[in-house]
Design a protein around this motif. Structure first.
Motif, PDB file in Angstrom:
ATOM      1  N   GLY A 186      -7.163 -11.803   0.494  1.00  0.00           N
ATOM      2  CA  GLY A 186      -6.479 -10.689   1.006  1.00  0.00           C
ATOM      3  C   GLY A 186      -6.988  -9.518   1.030  1.00  0.00           C
ATOM      4  N   LEU A 187      -7.869  -9.153   0.076  1.00  0.00           N
ATOM      5  CA  LEU A 187      -8.429  -7.825  -0.506  1.00  0.00           C
ATOM      6  C   LEU A 187      -9.707  -7.894   0.030  1.00  0.00           C
ATOM      7  N   PHE A 188     -10.359  -6.985   1.012  1.00  0.00           N
ATOM      8  CA  PHE A 188     -11.789  -6.838   1.667  1.00  0.00           C
ATOM      9  C   PHE A 188     -12.254  -5.816   1.376  1.00  0.00           C
ATOM     10  N   PHE A 189     -13.748  -5.892   1.065  1.00  0.00           N
ATOM     11  CA  PHE A 189     -14.510  -4.620   0.925  1.00  0.00           C
ATOM     12  C   PHE A 189     -15.786  -4.660   1.894  1.00  0.00           C
ATOM     13  N   VAL A 228       0.867  -1.189  -0.184  1.00  0.00           N
ATOM     14  CA  VAL A 228       0.096  -0.093   0.078  1.00  0.00           C
ATOM     15  C   VAL A 228       0.843   1.263   0.037  1.00  0.00           C
ATOM     16  N   ARG A 229       0.950   2.080  -1.336  1.00  0.00           N
ATOM     17  CA  ARG A 229       1.781   3.167  -1.285  1.00  0.00           C
ATOM     18  C   ARG A 229       0.871   4.422  -0.859  1.00  0.00           C
ATOM     19  N   THR A 230       1.645   5.105   0.214  1.00  0.00           N
ATOM     20  CA  THR A 230       0.905   6.384   0.757  1.00  0.00           C
ATOM     21  C   THR A 230       1.642   7.406   0.950  1.00  0.00           C
ATOM     22  N   SER A 231       0.969   8.477   1.068  1.00  0.00           N
ATOM     23  CA  SER A 231       1.865   9.751   1.484  1.00  0.00           C
ATOM     24  C   SER A 231       3.047   9.571   2.591  1.00  0.00           C
ATOM     25  N   ARG A 232       2.695   8.485   3.367  1.00  0.00           N
ATOM     26  CA  ARG A 232       3.732   8.361   4.515  1.00  0.00           C
ATOM     27  C   ARG A 232       4.283   7.104   4.428  1.00  0.00           C
ATOM     28  N   GLY A 233       4.680   6.729   3.011  1.00  0.00           N
ATOM     29  CA  GLY A 233       5.357   5.747   2.882  1.00  0.00           C
ATOM     30  C   GLY A 233       4.749   4.525   2.410  1.00  0.00           C
ATOM     31  N   GLN A 234       5.564   3.353   2.309  1.00  0.00           N
ATOM     32  CA  GLN A 234       4.843   2.073   1.936  1.00  0.00           C
ATOM     33  C   GLN A 234       4.557   0.952   2.823  1.00  0.00           C
ATOM     34  N   PHE A 235       3.452   0.530   2.976  1.00  0.00           N
ATOM     35  CA  PHE A 235       2.928  -0.341   4.065  1.00  0.00           C
ATOM     36  C   PHE A 235       2.952  -1.924   3.176  1.00  0.00           C
ATOM     37  N   ASP A 236       3.730  -2.968   3.698  1.00  0.00           N
ATOM     38  CA  ASP A 236       3.565  -4.323   3.043  1.00  0.00           C
ATOM     39  C   ASP A 236       2.830  -5.122   3.981  1.00  0.00           C
ATOM     40  N   VAL A 237       1.595  -5.641   3.770  1.00  0.00           N
ATOM     41  CA  VAL A 237       0.561  -5.955   4.639  1.00  0.00           C
ATOM     42  C   VAL A 237      -0.184  -7.461   4.079  1.00  0.00           C
ATOM     43  N   GLU A 238      -0.534  -8.285   5.031  1.00  0.00           N
ATOM     44  CA  GLU A 238      -1.257  -9.447   4.406  1.00  0.00           C
ATOM     45  C   GLU A 238      -2.491  -9.172   3.930  1.00  0.00           C
ATOM     46  N   SER A 239      -3.175  -8.419   4.556  1.00  0.00           N
ATOM     47  CA  SER A 239      -4.600  -7.919   4.245  1.00  0.00           C
ATOM     48  C   SER A 239      -5.032  -6.509   4.184  1.00  0.00           C
ATOM     49  N   VAL A 240      -5.788  -6.214   3.036  1.00  0.00           N
ATOM     50  CA  VAL A 240      -6.117  -4.772   3.007  1.00  0.00           C
ATOM     51  C   VAL A 240      -7.586  -4.627   2.872  1.00  0.00           C
ATOM     52  N   VAL A 241      -7.991  -3.848   3.748  1.00  0.00           N
ATOM     53  CA  VAL A 241      -9.727  -3.518   3.669  1.00  0.00           C
ATOM     54  C   VAL A 241     -10.115  -2.161   3.063  1.00  0.00           C
TER      55      VAL A 241
END
Ligand SMILES: Cc1cc2nc3c(=O)[nH]c(=O)nc-3n(C[C@H](O)[C@H](O)[C@H](O)COP(=O)(O)OP(=O)(O)OC[C@H]3O[C@@H](n4cnc5c(N)ncnc54)[C@H](O)[C@@H]3O)c2cc1C
Length: 391
Positions: free
Chosen positions: A358-361, A142-155
């Protein structure tokens, strides 16, 4: 900066999901692009947050797949949220039957969620823009204005399109399309109608007048108040029916749903033949509304002069008033977005995208839209809670 889960969107569903997942021991980061968490919670219910509806059921939702919401709504019920509200000592009352509002302020509901997130150990970052969600070899970047986060799950909990100047974006739909998920057509819902200029000109002076009505469109009816505004028609009856209305449709309004009007008018004709029709109608609505509508429809004179056929015309107008709205006020004032991410793409158990593990809505971005009265928050709580157990 090691997290298991990134949740994008600090609204009702995102906060609920964050606390639930973090209580399970997941390291959760919640990202919100505006300065303010939970803005719609604060705005809701006229500042008192109609946080649930006691009689919430799948029948209170619109979706291309009406079965999708059943599982989550049965796993997290209105009573479960009420229990949470009680535990936080928030006082509330029941307004229209079933609708629960805070006695004091919506702030209390937001504080409840923030407290739960705090106790569970959720980290919250506001004013954080998400540039990209990319699938990695294991999980997501997840690339953001506060850097990149590498995660198992994104909601994805970034909501729908209503109130764009409060932070609403089409982010969820863009991410869905990026991952090849279908998105159903969207439109503003729970929204006031605008009127054609000639009708509006007649009704505008009545701005602020309300009347209990039964309004129908496309096979659905609601019995609630109608409110005349300087732009057109609003009030709970209109907001509810707007979810069933499509551009070009007519709506039908029964201005006197409790009254057998024809029988009553015949009685009046016998008992008070000299009474003007507008005077009689003013017994069942405000004087100004009765006068304006009688003028608009050309019902002048004493009721004693009215033939049975003419009385039927009166009944037809007052009980079957057909109005063709010119449109709606749109996302600027709508409470919700109708349509959204096709629920056939999503697991009803976990809220994970079937095509993208791993991608949730969750929440309003899905094609699940509640009636007015606390149902939309109940959907946000239920979908957030259920996904929170699997992320
Ligand atoms: C004026 C108003 C009154 C309402 N009153 C009620 C009520 O009384 N009862 C009821 O049940 N429902 C009510 N609703 C509807 C209810 O607010 C929504 O259905 C509910 O908030 C949806 O929850 P959500 O978590 O899906 O989205 P939201 O609560 O909208 O949260 C989404 C969050 O994601 C953020 N976001 C958006 N894009 C991005 C991005 N790209 N990156 C990061 N963050 C992003 C937004 O800023 C927002 O904070 C009301 C709505 C409005 C507009």
């Amino acid at each position: 900066m090691n997290y298991d889960v990134v949740i994008i969107g600090g609204g009702a569903s995102g906060l609920m999901c964050a606390a639930t997942a973090a209580y399970r021991g997941r390291k959760v980061l919640l990202l919100e692009h505006t300065k303010k968490i939970g803005r719609k919670i604060l705005m809701s219910g006229g500042g008192r947050c109609n946080f649930t509806h006691l009689h919430n059921s799948p029948a209170n939702f619109l979706s291309d797949n009406p079965h999708f919401c059943k599982s989550a709504l049965s796993r997290f019920r209105a009573a479960d949220f009420v229990e949470l509200v009680d535990r936080h000592g928030i006082e509330y009352h029941e307004k229209t039957p079933g609708q629960l509002f805070c006695n004091e302020s919506s702030k209390e509901i937001l504080q409840l969620l923030l407290t739960e997130c705090d106790w569970a150990g959720v980290e919250i970052m506001t004013e954080t823009s998400v540039f990209e969600v990319e699938q990695g070899a294991q999980g997501y970047h997840v690339r953001t204005s506060r850097g990149q986060f590498d995660v198992e799950s994104v909601v994805i909990a970034s909501g729908g399109l209503s109130i764009p100047n409060g932070g609403a974006t089409g982010f969820a739909y863009d991410v869905a399309e990026q991952f090849g998920l279908k998105v159903t057509p969207r439109q503003a819902a729970l929204v006031p109608f605008t009127l054609q200029p000639d009708l509006l000109e007649h009704l505008k002076p009545l701005s602020g007048v309300s009347q209990p009505v039964r309004v129908s469109c496309n096979g659905m009816s609601f019995s609630e108040n109608l409110l005349l505004t300087h732009r057109g028609l609003s009030g709970p009856a209109i907001l509810q029916i707007s979810s069933y209305w499509h551009a070009g449709d007519e709506i039908e309004i029964d201005l006197l749903p409790q009254l057998a009007l024809e029988d009553w008018l015949k009685e009046q004709r016998q008992q008070r033949p000299k009474a003007e029709l507008r005077t009689l109608m003013a017994q069942h609505m405000t004087k100004r509304l009765a006068q304006t509508l009688c003028e608009l429809w050309g019902f002048e004179g004493e009721v004693g002069q009215y033939s049975n056929a003419r009385l039927q015309e009166v009944v037809q107008q007052f009980k079957h008033w057909r109005v063709k709205p010119s449109g709606t006020e749109g996302y600027r004032t709508a409470e919700v977005t109708l349509g959204g991410i096709d629920t056939n793409e999503i697991s009803q158990k976990t809220f994970e995208a079937k095509k993208a593990p791993g991608l949730f809505f969750i929440g309003e971005c899905l094609d699940v839209t509640g009636h007015l009265g606390g149902h939309n928050f109940q959907w946000a709580w239920a979908s957030g809670f259920c996904a929170g157990q699997f992320v």
